[in-house]
Structure formats: structure tokens, C-alpha cells
Design a protein around this motif. Structure first.
Motif, PDB file in Angstrom:
ATOM      1  N   THR A  54       6.098 -41.497 -38.806  1.00  0.00           N
ATOM      2  CA  THR A  54       4.835 -41.739 -39.501  1.00  0.00           C
ATOM      3  C   THR A  54       3.645 -41.317 -38.644  1.00  0.00           C
ATOM      4  O   THR A  54       2.695 -40.709 -39.147  1.00  0.00           O
ATOM      5  N   ALA A  55       3.690 -41.608 -37.354  1.00  0.00           N
ATOM      6  CA  ALA A  55       2.608 -41.188 -36.457  1.00  0.00           C
ATOM      7  C   ALA A  55       2.519 -39.668 -36.394  1.00  0.00           C
ATOM      8  O   ALA A  55       1.411 -39.099 -36.392  1.00  0.00           O
ATOM      9  N   ALA A  56       3.652 -38.987 -36.360  1.00  0.00           N
ATOM     10  CA  ALA A  56       3.651 -37.524 -36.332  1.00  0.00           C
ATOM     11  C   ALA A  56       3.076 -36.958 -37.632  1.00  0.00           C
ATOM     12  O   ALA A  56       2.294 -35.996 -37.604  1.00  0.00           O
ATOM     13  N   ARG A  90      -7.906 -39.402 -37.819  1.00  0.00           N
ATOM     14  CA  ARG A  90      -6.525 -39.538 -37.358  1.00  0.00           C
ATOM     15  C   ARG A  90      -6.389 -40.729 -36.420  1.00  0.00           C
ATOM     16  O   ARG A  90      -5.412 -41.483 -36.495  1.00  0.00           O
ATOM     17  N   SER A  91      -7.362 -40.903 -35.549  1.00  0.00           N
ATOM     18  CA  SER A  91      -7.317 -42.020 -34.604  1.00  0.00           C
ATOM     19  C   SER A  91      -7.360 -43.356 -35.328  1.00  0.00           C
ATOM     20  O   SER A  91      -6.612 -44.272 -34.985  1.00  0.00           O
ATOM     21  N   VAL A  92      -8.216 -43.468 -36.323  1.00  0.00           N
ATOM     22  CA  VAL A  92      -8.300 -44.714 -37.092  1.00  0.00           C
ATOM     23  C   VAL A  92      -6.982 -44.976 -37.814  1.00  0.00           C
ATOM     24  O   VAL A  92      -6.478 -46.104 -37.836  1.00  0.00           O
ATOM     25  N   SER A  93      -6.400 -43.941 -38.384  1.00  0.00           N
ATOM     26  CA  SER A  93      -5.115 -44.102 -39.066  1.00  0.00           C
ATOM     27  C   SER A  93      -4.029 -44.549 -38.097  1.00  0.00           C
ATOM     28  O   SER A  93      -3.198 -45.410 -38.428  1.00  0.00           O
ATOM     29  N   LEU A  94      -4.030 -43.981 -36.899  1.00  0.00           N
ATOM     30  CA  LEU A  94      -3.032 -44.374 -35.900  1.00  0.00           C
ATOM     31  C   LEU A  94      -3.278 -45.792 -35.401  1.00  0.00           C
ATOM     32  O   LEU A  94      -2.319 -46.520 -35.109  1.00  0.00           O
ATOM     33  N   ILE A  95      -4.531 -46.220 -35.317  1.00  0.00           N
ATOM     34  CA  ILE A  95      -4.831 -47.596 -34.923  1.00  0.00           C
ATOM     35  C   ILE A  95      -4.314 -48.572 -35.979  1.00  0.00           C
ATOM     36  O   ILE A  95      -3.714 -49.600 -35.648  1.00  0.00           O
ATOM     37  N   VAL A  96      -4.526 -48.240 -37.248  1.00  0.00           N
ATOM     38  CA  VAL A  96      -4.011 -49.090 -38.327  1.00  0.00           C
ATOM     39  C   VAL A  96      -2.489 -49.156 -38.258  1.00  0.00           C
ATOM     40  O   VAL A  96      -1.896 -50.233 -38.398  1.00  0.00           O
ATOM     41  N   LEU A  97      -1.844 -48.022 -38.025  1.00  0.00           N
ATOM     42  CA  LEU A  97      -0.388 -47.998 -37.878  1.00  0.00           C
ATOM     43  C   LEU A  97       0.043 -48.835 -36.678  1.00  0.00           C
ATOM     44  O   LEU A  97       1.036 -49.563 -36.733  1.00  0.00           O
ATOM     45  N   ALA A 152       2.443 -52.027 -36.479  1.00  0.00           N
ATOM     46  CA  ALA A 152       3.598 -52.047 -35.580  1.00  0.00           C
ATOM     47  C   ALA A 152       3.604 -53.313 -34.733  1.00  0.00           C
ATOM     48  O   ALA A 152       4.659 -53.922 -34.530  1.00  0.00           O
ATOM     49  N   ILE A 153       2.440 -53.724 -34.239  1.00  0.00           N
ATOM     50  CA  ILE A 153       2.357 -54.955 -33.453  1.00  0.00           C
ATOM     51  C   ILE A 153       2.745 -56.157 -34.301  1.00  0.00           C
ATOM     52  O   ILE A 153       3.467 -57.047 -33.830  1.00  0.00           O
ATOM     53  N   LEU A 154       2.314 -56.178 -35.552  1.00  0.00           N
ATOM     54  CA  LEU A 154       2.698 -57.264 -36.458  1.00  0.00           C
ATOM     55  C   LEU A 154       4.212 -57.309 -36.637  1.00  0.00           C
ATOM     56  O   LEU A 154       4.824 -58.385 -36.577  1.00  0.00           O
ATOM     57  N   ILE A 155       4.839 -56.165 -36.816  1.00  0.00           N
ATOM     58  CA  ILE A 155       6.292 -56.095 -36.974  1.00  0.00           C
ATOM     59  C   ILE A 155       6.986 -56.564 -35.701  1.00  0.00           C
ATOM     60  O   ILE A 155       7.977 -57.305 -35.748  1.00  0.00           O
ATOM     61  N   VAL A 156       6.477 -56.158 -34.528  1.00  0.00           N
ATOM     62  CA  VAL A 156       7.079 -56.570 -33.256  1.00  0.00           C
ATOM     63  C   VAL A 156       7.006 -58.082 -33.088  1.00  0.00           C
ATOM     64  O   VAL A 156       7.980 -58.722 -32.668  1.00  0.00           O
ATOM     65  N   VAL A 157       5.882 -58.686 -33.446  1.00  0.00           N
ATOM     66  CA  VAL A 157       5.742 -60.140 -33.331  1.00  0.00           C
ATOM     67  C   VAL A 157       6.722 -60.846 -34.265  1.00  0.00           C
ATOM     68  O   VAL A 157       7.397 -61.802 -33.865  1.00  0.00           O
TER      69      VAL A 157
END
Length: 70
Positions: A18-20, A39-46, A50-55
Motif C-alpha cells: 500500500t505504501a508503494a 503523498r506524505s500526508v497519505s503515508l502518515i495516515v497509513l 498501522a500503529i493502531l493495528i500494531v497496538v
């Protein structure tokens, strides 16, 4: 725990792909041209997702580990 590892590998692959896609696409779904800032904002949202999923994965792992030790 083998399924747990497979699921985590699938999550990592999902986020990398997804990041790619976000980084290399020329325009987003609405047709707007992607700039580096977009692109940076989209990657920050992703990344936040991801952090939510890791938690959630960590809490679930701790719960499963404590349940199996009983």
C-alpha cells in the motif's frame, strides 16, 4: 502461534504494498495530481492506521498468551 506469525507477515506485506502504491501513483482516486506533500500526508495516515493495528495486535497477543498460561 504459527497462524499469528503468518497473519503478521500478511499485515506487513499489505502495508508495504500500500505504501508503494501511494508513493508511485501519479494521481489519486479523485484525479488530483499527487505532490510530495500529498503523498506524505497519505503515508502518515497509513502509518497511523498501522500503529493502531500494531497496538491491537499487541493487546490481543498479551491476552492470548495469558489465557494459554492458565
Amino acid at each position: 502461534m504459527k497462524i499469528w506469525r503468518i497473519a503478521n507477515v500478511l499485515w506487513v506485506l499489505f502495508f508495504v504494498v500500500t505504501a508503494a502504491i501511494i508513493w508511485f501513483r501519479e494521481a489519486d482516486g479523485s484525479g488530483a495530481v499527487n505532490t510530495t506533500a500529498n503523498r506524505s500526508v497519505s503515508l502518515i495516515v497509513l502509518g497511523v492506521f498501522a500503529i493502531l493495528i500494531v497496538v491491537i495486535q499487541y493487546v490481543w497477543y498479551r491476552f492470548a498468551k495469558n489465557s494459554s498460561n492458565r
